[in-house]
Design a protein around this motif. Structure first.
Motif, PDB file in Angstrom:
ATOM      1  N   HIS A 121     -37.185  21.898  50.566  1.00  0.00           N
ATOM      2  CA  HIS A 121     -35.730  22.465  50.764  1.00  0.00           C
ATOM      3  C   HIS A 121     -34.871  21.343  51.258  1.00  0.00           C
ATOM      4  O   HIS A 121     -35.247  20.394  52.293  1.00  0.00           O
ATOM      5  CB  HIS A 121     -35.520  23.422  51.761  1.00  0.00           C
ATOM      6  CG  HIS A 121     -34.274  24.307  51.803  1.00  0.00           C
ATOM      7  ND1 HIS A 121     -33.172  23.428  52.266  1.00  0.00           N
ATOM      8  CD2 HIS A 121     -33.732  25.198  51.070  1.00  0.00           C
ATOM      9  CE1 HIS A 121     -31.965  24.430  52.231  1.00  0.00           C
ATOM     10  NE2 HIS A 121     -32.475  25.357  51.617  1.00  0.00           N
ATOM     11  N   GLY A 122     -33.703  20.697  50.615  1.00  0.00           N
ATOM     12  CA  GLY A 122     -32.794  19.619  51.029  1.00  0.00           C
ATOM     13  C   GLY A 122     -32.133  19.623  52.472  1.00  0.00           C
ATOM     14  O   GLY A 122     -31.969  18.523  53.047  1.00  0.00           O
ATOM     15  N   GLU A 123     -32.514  20.923  53.134  1.00  0.00           N
ATOM     16  CA  GLU A 123     -31.953  20.872  54.444  1.00  0.00           C
ATOM     17  C   GLU A 123     -33.018  21.121  55.409  1.00  0.00           C
ATOM     18  O   GLU A 123     -32.551  20.668  56.659  1.00  0.00           O
ATOM     19  CB  GLU A 123     -30.752  21.975  54.687  1.00  0.00           C
ATOM     20  CG  GLU A 123     -29.610  21.697  54.006  1.00  0.00           C
ATOM     21  CD  GLU A 123     -28.620  22.927  54.126  1.00  0.00           C
ATOM     22  OE1 GLU A 123     -28.991  23.845  54.141  1.00  0.00           O
ATOM     23  OE2 GLU A 123     -27.265  22.455  53.770  1.00  0.00           O
ATOM     24  N   TYR A 124     -33.976  21.634  55.404  1.00  0.00           N
ATOM     25  CA  TYR A 124     -34.927  21.905  56.160  1.00  0.00           C
ATOM     26  C   TYR A 124     -36.325  21.401  56.197  1.00  0.00           C
ATOM     27  O   TYR A 124     -36.866  20.751  55.077  1.00  0.00           O
ATOM     28  CB  TYR A 124     -35.246  23.432  55.874  1.00  0.00           C
ATOM     29  CG  TYR A 124     -34.031  24.379  56.115  1.00  0.00           C
ATOM     30  CD1 TYR A 124     -33.085  24.206  57.211  1.00  0.00           C
ATOM     31  CD2 TYR A 124     -33.772  25.165  55.057  1.00  0.00           C
ATOM     32  CE1 TYR A 124     -32.051  24.881  57.338  1.00  0.00           C
ATOM     33  CE2 TYR A 124     -32.790  25.931  54.976  1.00  0.00           C
ATOM     34  CZ  TYR A 124     -31.776  25.843  56.110  1.00  0.00           C
ATOM     35  OH  TYR A 124     -30.535  26.602  56.129  1.00  0.00           O
ATOM     36  N   CYS A 125     -36.904  21.103  57.263  1.00  0.00           N
ATOM     37  CA  CYS A 125     -38.383  20.254  57.297  1.00  0.00           C
ATOM     38  C   CYS A 125     -39.372  21.082  56.722  1.00  0.00           C
ATOM     39  O   CYS A 125     -40.420  20.392  56.429  1.00  0.00           O
ATOM     40  CB  CYS A 125     -38.599  19.566  58.617  1.00  0.00           C
ATOM     41  SG  CYS A 125     -38.745  21.088  59.873  1.00  0.00           S
TER      42      CYS A 125
END
Length: 160
Positions: A121-125
């Motif tokens: 996901h582009g925002e989450y690790c």
């Protein structure tokens, strides 16, 4: 009760909290924004239905692809400023209730392994099916909180 069950049950119960809360908001303040660029109760309510198709698509992608990549969605960036104001509230709330029931039904059929499926996901690790739907529970209640803040706001009467 395990966490998956708790998430499913919270998702199932959310419309019973959301819809009556939205119905409490007086028409005179329903679409009033508290400040420029901040959402009205109408916008918060209409936004609650927006993720259903997006998350259903993400779920199918995560269940069917070996290394899925999820593109973040940001309504402030991805949608016109007045998009939610243009929606009919009753129609949107009816769809929210219907879509949520369908989503809950789908989630009840997932296996324990399905809940652990992951994606980039582009925002989450980290991002898994479980995290995605736990996030949706938190999303529902965040927007409910905002609606209630606007409903209970003291100084609406003094503003045009």
């Amino acid at each position: 009760m395990d966490s998956v069950s708790s998430v499913i049950e919270a998702l199932e119960r959310a419309p019973a909290i959301v819809v009556p809360l939205v119905n409490e908001v007086p028409a005179a303040i329903l679409k009033r924004r508290p400040a420029p660029g901040r959402w009205s109760a109408h916008e918060h309510a209409c936004h609650l239905g927006a993720p259903h198709q997006l998350l259903s698509n993400r779920l199918e992608k995560m269940l069917s692809e070996p290394a899925p990549v999820i593109t973040p969605y940001d309504p402030g960036r991805d949608d016109p400023d007045d998009a939610l104001l243009r929606l009919d509230l009753k129609t949107t709330m009816d769809a929210y209730v219907r879509d949520r029931a369908q989503l809950v039904s789908r989630l009840r059929r997932l296996s324990p392994a399905d809940w652990q499926r992951t994606a980039e996901h582009g925002e989450y690790c980290r991002y898994s099916v479980f995290i995605m739907f736990r996030h949706l529970v938190l999303h529902d209640f965040f927007h409910c909180y905002r609606i209630e803040e606007l409903l209970l706001k003291r100084d609406w009467a003094s503003k045009p």
